[in-house]
Design a protein around this motif. Structure first.
Motif, PDB file in Angstrom:
ATOM      1  N   SER A   5       0.803  -1.222   0.000  1.00  0.00           N
ATOM      2  CA  SER A   5       0.000   0.000   0.000  1.00  0.00           C
ATOM      3  C   SER A   5       0.838   1.276   0.000  1.00  0.00           C
ATOM      4  N   ALA A  20       4.595   1.555  -0.229  1.00  0.00           N
ATOM      5  CA  ALA A  20       5.979   1.603  -0.732  1.00  0.00           C
ATOM      6  C   ALA A  20       6.187   2.737  -1.725  1.00  0.00           C
ATOM      7  N   ASN A  21       5.222   2.957  -2.608  1.00  0.00           N
ATOM      8  CA  ASN A  21       5.370   4.033  -3.585  1.00  0.00           C
ATOM      9  C   ASN A  21       5.415   5.402  -2.899  1.00  0.00           C
ATOM     10  N   GLU A  22       4.600   5.574  -1.869  1.00  0.00           N
ATOM     11  CA  GLU A  22       4.615   6.855  -1.141  1.00  0.00           C
ATOM     12  C   GLU A  22       5.915   7.027  -0.358  1.00  0.00           C
ATOM     13  N   ALA A  73       8.763   5.825  -1.336  1.00  0.00           N
ATOM     14  CA  ALA A  73       9.754   6.141  -2.373  1.00  0.00           C
ATOM     15  C   ALA A  73       9.721   7.615  -2.761  1.00  0.00           C
ATOM     16  N   GLN A  74       8.568   8.252  -2.652  1.00  0.00           N
ATOM     17  CA  GLN A  74       8.421   9.655  -3.021  1.00  0.00           C
ATOM     18  C   GLN A  74       8.625  10.596  -1.825  1.00  0.00           C
ATOM     19  N   ARG A  93      12.907   7.666   3.779  1.00  0.00           N
ATOM     20  CA  ARG A  93      13.422   6.536   2.997  1.00  0.00           C
ATOM     21  C   ARG A  93      14.513   5.795   3.755  1.00  0.00           C
ATOM     22  N   SER A 152      10.477  -9.328  -2.084  1.00  0.00           N
ATOM     23  CA  SER A 152      10.036  -8.499  -3.216  1.00  0.00           C
ATOM     24  C   SER A 152       8.878  -9.145  -3.954  1.00  0.00           C
ATOM     25  N   LEU A 178       0.357  -6.576  -4.692  1.00  0.00           N
ATOM     26  CA  LEU A 178       0.080  -5.357  -5.456  1.00  0.00           C
ATOM     27  C   LEU A 178      -0.649  -5.679  -6.764  1.00  0.00           C
ATOM     28  N   SER A 184      -4.870  -5.123  -8.032  1.00  0.00           N
ATOM     29  CA  SER A 184      -5.246  -4.357  -9.215  1.00  0.00           C
ATOM     30  C   SER A 184      -6.246  -5.106 -10.104  1.00  0.00           C
TER      31      SER A 184
END
Length: 191
Positions: free
Chosen positions: A109, A111-113, A115-116, A122, A151, A158, A162
């Motif tokens: 949920s 990881a992308n946030e 990363a940003q 981080r 991973s 993920l 979708s």
């Protein structure tokens, strides 16, 4: 009004837990402080009694969620590698984990946030992930296998999230479980 000893710590933990569930379901940055606090049943003003900023809350979420995951891995009741792997794959690659992100691992949920996010978040996440990696490495006997398994677990969840069709979700989960078990067994047989 005076609160009981430990109230502030308990309330902070409650706010982190509720915010974590909401962030895993709706996204951390997409959810405002007001929404987090409303879900916890407190006013937005009380946020700053517990956190210096929204980033401070995110750091607390990462630490808490990482600790939760590590505790779950430590509580795997199996000592032999094959049973340990089977248990983790069955637990993690489940339809309930796909359909209820608020109750599962935070990585699919958030990881992308992460990363940003800024460097400090981080680095915190990296250090927490390395703790989990150490546990997987110990149980799998290999740092490389640990990274691959961790991973793939996150990626499978993920992708399954979708997909709209439940039967296809189940197929994705089961085919990855089977492939990962076979792959790890063949690697162990060669060692």
């Amino acid at each position: 009004m005076r609160y009981k000893e430990g109230y502030k710590i308990q309330k902070r933990q409650e706010l982190i837990a509720i915010s974590g569930k909401l962030a895993k379901k709706q996204g951390f940055y997409a959810t405002g402080i007001d929404r987090f606090m409303k879900a916890a049943g407190v006013t937005s003003g009380s946020f700053y009694k517990h956190f210096s900023s929204k980033n401070d809350l995110f750091k607390a979420l990462i630490e808490t969620e990482s600790e939760r995951s590590i505790r779950m891995w430590w509580n795997n009741p199996h000592d032999n590698v094959e049973d340990w792997i089977d248990y983790e794959l069955d637990r993690y690659l489940s339809l309930s984990h796909v359909e209820q992100p608020e109750n599962g691992c935070f990585l699919p949920s958030l990881a992308n946030e992460i990363a940003q996010s800024d460097r400090e978040i981080r680095i915190l996440h990296q250090n927490e992930l390395l703790r989990g990696h150490a546990l997987f490495s110990k149980n799998l006997g290999s740092e490389e296998k640990a990274w691959a398994m961790m991973s793939q677990l996150v990626g499978v969840i993920l992708i399954a999230r979708s997909i709209e069709d439940e039967n296809l979700r189940i197929k994705i989960l089961e085919s990855n479980k089977h492939m990962m078990k076979q792959s790890l067994k063949s690697i162990q047989a060669n060692n």
